[in-house]
Design a protein around this motif. Structure first.
Motif, short mmCIF file in Angstrom:
data_model
loop_
_atom_site.label_atom_id
_atom_site.label_comp_id
_atom_site.label_asym_id
_atom_site.label_seq_id
_atom_site.Cartn_x
_atom_site.Cartn_y
_atom_site.Cartn_z
N SER A 24 2.51 2.73 -0.63
CA SER A 24 2.76 3.23 0.67
C SER A 24 2.26 4.62 0.75
CB SER A 24 4.21 3.12 0.88
OG SER A 24 4.79 3.85 1.65
N SER A 28 -4.61 6.56 0.07
CA SER A 28 -4.35 5.80 -1.11
C SER A 28 -5.42 5.89 -2.14
CB SER A 28 -4.18 4.36 -0.80
OG SER A 28 -4.24 4.05 0.49
N LEU A 49 -3.36 -3.94 3.97
CA LEU A 49 -3.25 -2.93 2.93
C LEU A 49 -2.85 -3.59 1.61
CD1 LEU A 49 -1.28 -0.21 4.94
CD2 LEU A 49 -3.76 -0.35 4.58
N ALA A 53 -2.00 0.74 -1.92
CA ALA A 53 -1.92 1.45 -0.64
C ALA A 53 -0.47 1.48 -0.14
CB ALA A 53 -2.81 0.77 0.40
N ARG A 54 0.22 0.36 -0.30
CA ARG A 54 1.62 0.32 0.14
C ARG A 54 2.52 1.20 -0.74
NH1 ARG A 54 0.11 -5.12 0.50
NH2 ARG A 54 1.40 -5.70 -1.32
N LEU A 57 2.04 4.66 0.35
CA LEU A 57 2.84 4.88 1.56
C LEU A 57 4.30 5.17 1.21
CD1 LEU A 57 1.43 2.19 4.03
CD2 LEU A 57 1.48 4.64 4.40
N TYR A 166 -5.72 8.17 -1.25
CA TYR A 166 -5.84 7.54 0.07
C TYR A 166 -7.26 7.04 0.32
CZ TYR A 166 -6.96 7.82 5.10
OH TYR A 166 -7.44 7.60 6.36
N THR A 170 -8.18 2.92 0.68
CA THR A 170 -8.46 2.47 2.04
C THR A 170 -9.96 2.42 2.24
OG1 THR A 170 -8.43 4.70 2.99
CG2 THR A 170 -6.34 3.49 2.95
N PHE A 178 -3.73 2.16 8.09
CA PHE A 178 -2.98 2.97 7.13
C PHE A 178 -2.47 4.24 7.79
CE2 PHE A 178 -2.32 6.08 3.89
CZ PHE A 178 -1.83 5.38 2.80
N SER A 182 1.30 5.41 8.22
CA SER A 182 1.71 6.69 7.66
C SER A 182 2.42 7.52 8.72
CB SER A 182 0.49 7.45 7.15
OG SER A 182 0.84 8.73 6.71
#
Length: 446
Positions: A24, A28, A49, A53-54, A57, A166, A170, A178, A182
């Motif tokens: 997250s 990412s 995502l 990436a998660r 976040l 990030y 991404t 994303f 965010s």
């Protein structure tokens, strides 16, 4: 040779991703080897995502929550110790100055060593900042420059590593999504955390309440450090180019000649509005609870707005979406000329919360798309992220210096109003510089 796609270059561009367990965050960790291999149906901005990436976040959410718990009230705390706009201006200036220097110097660490350690150190130094505030107590005002420098060091380390990660996790297909999530997390943290802090300060009273919320922030930052260990590190190629920013600006036809002044313009508003609005609310109401209520209302509106923008704003709509956001963000300052009170500040806050996502999501996505626009620039992602932050922080310092210079001469309401309108109009310049970079270019595959 990396394969050119319609979205950019190789693993940094239009790759689709197999969803993995969550990362997250707003930005990412890049070009993940596990990045999803699923299909997006050829629609930009709609890709899912992946796990990293998660997870990024999640780290971002913890950082936002800890910052929201206390960050809103640091300026108020300093104001209550010493009613001095200039003091808070200098605190903010040295925070941005140190942040800019940290980005530039720590860029070498992030590129040639372990950027995850940079991120963890940033979160840890954030905890140290609040520990110092706790230890200094009411003496904090005497050490405002030192505290500003520590805060800038923490933010510089965290956002440098966060932005690199990030970029890596991404691509142009899911970057708007994303950024929307965010912003949604940031607004979500802003709904509850400042309201809870305001309630605690009001209920427990002065120093006790402040010490409690600063302690809570310290604890959340520690949790953020622990969670960050689940992010995977990725070795970056090459050595750190210290002067890449200046080299890029010397290149004929470089898009950074437009992007950099746009970032400076963006930073001018952020540098002042980041602290002055909350301070004006407290001065108008003399109540931390009112500031908490303001944050709750505006963040709730912002949450919905970021969610909608992240879901529906496609890259081809960035240019005019950003213009609408910019114009409305300036117009909501006008009620201050009628009267500067809680009602007009709330009108301003709700208006900004509604339209800010139309401004920040295209701006952020377009700059990171520029970083990933070619194989060579993607390899220099750390240097370009440093360049981005140098632009933003230069603008923040300029805006803060203008604020200190004007407010030192006069703190009359009309002076403050014109100052806010002038600095608050800087996003117009940002759009004028960025407008040619906001429409995605379609490239033929080779």
């Amino acid at each position: 040779m990396a394969q050119k796609t319609k979205s950019g270059w190789g693993p940094f561009a239009g790759r689709t991703h197999r969803p993995e367990a969550g990362s997250s965050g707003r930005q990412s960790s890049g070009a993940q080897q596990g990045a999803s291999q699923g299909s997006t149906g050829g629609k930009r901005g709609k890709a899912l995502l992946d796990a990293q990436a998660r997870l990024l976040l999640a780290v971002n959410g913890l950082f936002a929550a800890a910052s929201a718990l206390s960050g809103t009230y640091v300026s108020v705390y300093l104001w209550k110790v010493k009613n001095d706009f200039s003091l808070i201006g200098w605190f903010t200036f040295f925070s941005h100055l140190t942040m800019a220097l940290t980005f530039w110097i720590a860029g070498k660490w992030a590129k040639e060593r372990n950027k995850m350690n940079v991120l963890r150190t940033g979160v840890a130094v954030s905890a140290v900042f609040y520990l110092l505030v706790l230890l200094l107590g009411t003496a904090s005002a005497s050490y405002a420059v030192l505290l500003g420098a520590v805060q800038g060091l923490a933010n510089g380390l965290f956002w440098l590593a966060f932005n690199v990660v990030y970029f890596e996790v991404t691509d142009p297909d899911n970057r708007d999504r994303f950024n929307g999530y965010s912003g949604l997390l940031g607004s979500g943290a802003g709904i509850l955390a400042p309201w809870l802090s305001g309630w605690l300060i009001t209920r427990l009273g002065g120093e006790t309440g402040y010490r409690l919320i600063f302690s809570l922030s310290l604890g959340v930052f520690v949790v953020g450090v622990v969670v960050s260990f689940f992010l995977r590190k990725k070795k970056l190629p090459g050595s750190y180019a210290w002067l890449q920013a200046f080299t890029s600006l010397k290149e004929s036809g470089s898009s950074w000649r437009l992007a950099l002044p746009a970032l400076v313009s963006q930073g001018m508003r952020e540098g002042v509005f980041g602290f002055i609005i909350g301070l004006l609310i407290f001065i108008a109401t003399q109540s931390e609870m009112s500031l908490g209520n303001f944050s709750l209302i505006t963040s709730a509106v912002g949450l919905v707005s970021f969610m909608l923008v992240g879901r529906f704003l496609k890259p081809e709509y960035r240019k005019w979406g950003m213009l609408i956001g910019v114009v409305m963000m300036v117009l909501v300052i006008v009620p201050f000329f009628w009267k500067l009170n809680y009602v007009t500040l709330l009108i301003f806050g709700v208006g900004v919360a509604l339209f800010m996502p139309l401004y920040t999501v295209p701006m952020t996505s377009a700059v990171f798309d520029l970083i990933g626009s070619s194989e060579e620039s993607a390899k220099l992602r750390v240097e370009y992220i440093v360049m981005r932050e140098l632009g933003l922080n230069t603008g923040r310092m300029i805006g803060t210096l203008v604020f200190v210079a004007v407010i030192s001469q006069s703190a009359a309401q009309q002076t403050v109003n014109w100052l806010l309108l002038g600095i608050g109009s800087s996003p117009i310049a940002a759009w004028l510089f960025m407008r040619r970079l906001l429409t995605p270019r379609v490239q033929k595959a080779e």
